[in-house]
Design a protein around this motif. Sequence first.
Motif, PDB file in Angstrom:
ATOM      1  N   SER A   1       0.831  -1.208   0.000  1.00 60.49           N
ATOM      2  CA  SER A   1       0.000   0.000   0.000  1.00 60.49           C
ATOM      3  C   SER A   1       0.866   1.257   0.000  1.00 60.49           C
ATOM      4  N   VAL A   2       1.918   1.262   0.800  1.00 59.42           N
ATOM      5  CA  VAL A   2       2.804   2.438   0.841  1.00 59.42           C
ATOM      6  C   VAL A   2       3.532   2.594  -0.491  1.00 59.42           C
ATOM      7  N   ALA A   3       4.008   1.476  -1.053  1.00 62.43           N
ATOM      8  CA  ALA A   3       4.686   1.554  -2.349  1.00 62.43           C
ATOM      9  C   ALA A   3       3.740   2.038  -3.439  1.00 62.43           C
ATOM     10  N   GLY A   4       2.518   1.518  -3.441  1.00 61.68           N
ATOM     11  CA  GLY A   4       1.534   1.977  -4.410  1.00 61.68           C
ATOM     12  C   GLY A   4       1.197   3.445  -4.229  1.00 61.68           C
ATOM     13  N   PHE A   5       1.133   3.899  -2.968  1.00 62.41           N
ATOM     14  CA  PHE A   5       0.871   5.305  -2.690  1.00 62.41           C
ATOM     15  C   PHE A   5       1.951   6.188  -3.304  1.00 62.41           C
ATOM     16  N   MET A   6       3.207   5.800  -3.128  1.00 62.64           N
ATOM     17  CA  MET A   6       4.323   6.588  -3.673  1.00 62.64           C
ATOM     18  C   MET A   6       4.222   6.708  -5.188  1.00 62.64           C
ATOM     19  N   ALA A   7       3.972   5.576  -5.852  1.00 61.30           N
ATOM     20  CA  ALA A   7       3.920   5.591  -7.319  1.00 61.30           C
ATOM     21  C   ALA A   7       2.719   6.374  -7.825  1.00 61.30           C
ATOM     22  N   ALA A   8       1.560   6.178  -7.183  1.00 59.05           N
ATOM     23  CA  ALA A   8       0.349   6.856  -7.639  1.00 59.05           C
ATOM     24  C   ALA A   8       0.395   8.353  -7.341  1.00 59.05           C
ATOM     25  N   LEU A   9       1.000   8.715  -6.203  1.00 56.64           N
ATOM     26  CA  LEU A   9       1.065  10.122  -5.815  1.00 56.64           C
ATOM     27  C   LEU A   9       1.776  10.965  -6.857  1.00 56.64           C
ATOM     28  N   ASP A  10       2.823  10.421  -7.463  1.00 57.09           N
ATOM     29  CA  ASP A  10       3.649  11.212  -8.372  1.00 57.09           C
ATOM     30  C   ASP A  10       2.990  11.476  -9.712  1.00 57.09           C
ATOM     31  N   ASN A  11       1.773  10.952  -9.937  1.00 60.30           N
ATOM     32  CA  ASN A  11       1.043  11.299 -11.147  1.00 60.30           C
ATOM     33  C   ASN A  11       0.717  12.785 -11.193  1.00 60.30           C
ATOM     34  N   LEU A  12       0.206  13.333 -10.102  1.00 57.62           N
ATOM     35  CA  LEU A  12      -0.297  14.706 -10.101  1.00 57.62           C
ATOM     36  C   LEU A  12       0.359  15.611  -9.070  1.00 57.62           C
ATOM     37  N   VAL A  13       1.333  15.074  -8.288  1.00 57.26           N
ATOM     38  CA  VAL A  13       1.884  15.873  -7.198  1.00 57.26           C
ATOM     39  C   VAL A  13       2.647  17.090  -7.713  1.00 57.26           C
ATOM     40  N   VAL A  14       3.132  17.047  -8.947  1.00 61.63           N
ATOM     41  CA  VAL A  14       3.956  18.140  -9.471  1.00 61.63           C
ATOM     42  C   VAL A  14       3.117  19.313  -9.962  1.00 61.63           C
ATOM     43  N   THR A  15       1.845  19.083 -10.271  1.00 60.57           N
ATOM     44  CA  THR A  15       1.063  20.092 -10.985  1.00 60.57           C
ATOM     45  C   THR A  15       0.997  21.431 -10.262  1.00 60.57           C
ATOM     46  N   THR A  16       0.774  21.425  -8.934  1.00 59.40           N
ATOM     47  CA  THR A  16       0.644  22.687  -8.207  1.00 59.40           C
ATOM     48  C   THR A  16       1.993  23.313  -7.877  1.00 59.40           C
ATOM     49  N   ALA A  17       3.092  22.597  -8.159  1.00 49.93           N
ATOM     50  CA  ALA A  17       4.425  23.133  -7.868  1.00 49.93           C
ATOM     51  C   ALA A  17       5.089  23.755  -9.090  1.00 49.93           C
ATOM     52  N   LEU A  18       4.466  23.693 -10.251  1.00 49.35           N
ATOM     53  CA  LEU A  18       5.123  24.135 -11.477  1.00 49.35           C
ATOM     54  C   LEU A  18       5.563  25.600 -11.459  1.00 49.35           C
ATOM     55  N   PRO A  19       4.760  26.542 -10.954  1.00 46.30           N
ATOM     56  CA  PRO A  19       5.245  27.932 -10.929  1.00 46.30           C
ATOM     57  C   PRO A  19       6.529  28.101 -10.117  1.00 46.30           C
ATOM     58  N   SER A  20       6.622  27.417  -8.973  1.00 46.89           N
ATOM     59  CA  SER A  20       7.826  27.521  -8.147  1.00 46.89           C
ATOM     60  C   SER A  20       9.021  26.862  -8.825  1.00 46.89           C
ATOM     61  N   ILE A  21       8.782  25.740  -9.491  1.00 44.92           N
ATOM     62  CA  ILE A  21       9.868  25.071 -10.207  1.00 44.92           C
ATOM     63  C   ILE A  21      10.394  25.970 -11.321  1.00 44.92           C
ATOM     64  N   ARG A  22       9.509  26.607 -12.033  1.00 45.74           N
ATOM     65  CA  ARG A  22       9.932  27.495 -13.115  1.00 45.74           C
ATOM     66  C   ARG A  22      10.721  28.682 -12.577  1.00 45.74           C
ATOM     67  N   LYS A  23      10.320  29.196 -11.436  1.00 43.32           N
ATOM     68  CA  LYS A  23      11.023  30.333 -10.835  1.00 43.32           C
ATOM     69  C   LYS A  23      12.451  29.954 -10.449  1.00 43.32           C
ATOM     70  N   ASP A  24      12.622  28.722  -9.933  1.00 36.54           N
ATOM     71  CA  ASP A  24      13.947  28.297  -9.471  1.00 36.54           C
ATOM     72  C   ASP A  24      14.835  27.765 -10.592  1.00 36.54           C
ATOM     73  N   LEU A  25      14.263  27.003 -11.514  1.00 37.48           N
ATOM     74  CA  LEU A  25      15.061  26.305 -12.521  1.00 37.48           C
ATOM     75  C   LEU A  25      14.961  26.906 -13.912  1.00 37.48           C
ATOM     76  N   GLY A  26      13.997  27.801 -14.135  1.00 38.32           N
ATOM     77  CA  GLY A  26      13.814  28.373 -15.452  1.00 38.32           C
ATOM     78  C   GLY A  26      13.160  27.380 -16.390  1.00 38.32           C
ATOM     79  N   GLY A  27      13.253  27.665 -17.683  1.00 34.76           N
ATOM     80  CA  GLY A  27      12.649  26.790 -18.679  1.00 34.76           C
ATOM     81  C   GLY A  27      11.351  27.362 -19.207  1.00 34.76           C
TER      82      GLY A  27
END
Length: 482
Positions: free
Chosen positions: A23-49
């Motif tokens: 269950s924990v392993a499945g949680f990790m894999a499934a979480l990373d489907n959408l976990v990045v979406t709300t962080a994209l503005p901050s990622i762009r600010k730090d890393l550019g692109g």
Amino acid sequence: MSQETAQQNARQGGAVWALVITSVAGFMAALDNLVVTTALPSIRKDLGGALDDLEWTVSAYTLTFAVLLMFGAALGDRFGRRRLFLAGLVVFTGASAAAAMAPGIDSLIAARAVQGVGAAVMMPLTLTLLTAAVPEARRGMAYGIWGAVNGLAVASGPLIGGSLTEHVSWHWIFWLNVPLGLALLPLARLRLAESHGTGAPLDFPGTLLASGGLFGIVYGLVRGPADGWTSSLVLTGLFAGGALLVGFVIHGSRAKNPMLPMRLFRSRAFSGINAASLLMFLGMFGSIFLLSQYMQGVLGYSPTEAGLRMLPWTGMPMLVAPIAGILSDRIGGRPVAAAGLFLQAVGLGYMASVVTAHASYGVQLPALIISGIGMALYFAPAANLVMSAVRPEEQGIASGANNALREVGGALGIAVMSSIFAAQGGYESAQSFVDGLRPALVTGSAVVAVAGIAALLIPGRRRAARTVTGTEPAPALETVGS
């Protein structure tokens, strides 16, 4: 304590450990489907692109995850499911650390792609390892808990990503996986029993056809909204991917030891649950993708506030799915899964009728609760229906196929519903956003309702059990044409 009692307690302890680890392993894999979406503005600010680069931080994971799922399951069947599960966990954990420390956008995209490889090996084996450890009479409850955890991970990705980004740093959406992975590695080595599938030779032609076909389809779906559906690369991906998948079907019908035997799809149970899974993820992913933006862009909530307000939907599986698992043990998975899908369709339809530029949370709450109950009722028996639709030695194949179809369904949902949204509305104003959101949600509701109809095509538990165990003449479950 008698020897028999001690052995029984040991088996129960092994089942509990297997449930926790998978269950924990499945949680990790499934979480990373959408976990990045709300962080994209901050990622762009730090890393550019450019914007396209940021989109690939999501797409790189989705693509590699989807196209290698069945190959990961086949590797586990051939070389040992626990052994490959551990290998996938090592790759996923290491790639998560690399993503957290990425010095630039290109290295982040590369790390996300490697994350997808690890998840593709790890994720389908969680179900087969769990099935091997849990007695048949208790699998419904175990699958219910496993499904609840995975469903929560998929749906709460934006909340977790937004909260970590807002209050700590975007790096922690990746660092979160590292201590979990390091803790699971020794536990999995010591507490999971090794198991194998049929031992048949690896199907490299089938793997290349399926991986290439799914890559082309998912690439086209992911890039379509950004590049345009008439773009040469998008059209090439869709048509070439479709042609390769046709070749995969032909290969699976004729090869001696195919990765995915097409005869499995003669089964109403296998065909029904896979069609339902693809369509359910299409409607769910697309809806969450747009509703998260609606709550932030139109109603003015922060990422954390939006995620918290969606908890009556996204968090409901943790409360309802274990109960639904018990129900599926008693009355069968088909009525529980179908009821859940129809409830989610009602919830999405209701949401479409109440969204406005100034809708109060109280007006939206009933739709969120109904959708959440529906999601929970589906997730609980879905895994059981997949695994019971095939023989034990084919469960790795079944798990990989089902997970691949769900990933493709999610990519398709975001692409299709975003296209409907863009055709009917846009980001110009709050009202324009609502004008696009309503028809997209109606489409999602209709698609999930069709998924409910597909679930009703699954044969009853007694008839399916007689066929799988070989007490009826058919080699698989009841055929579609019967």
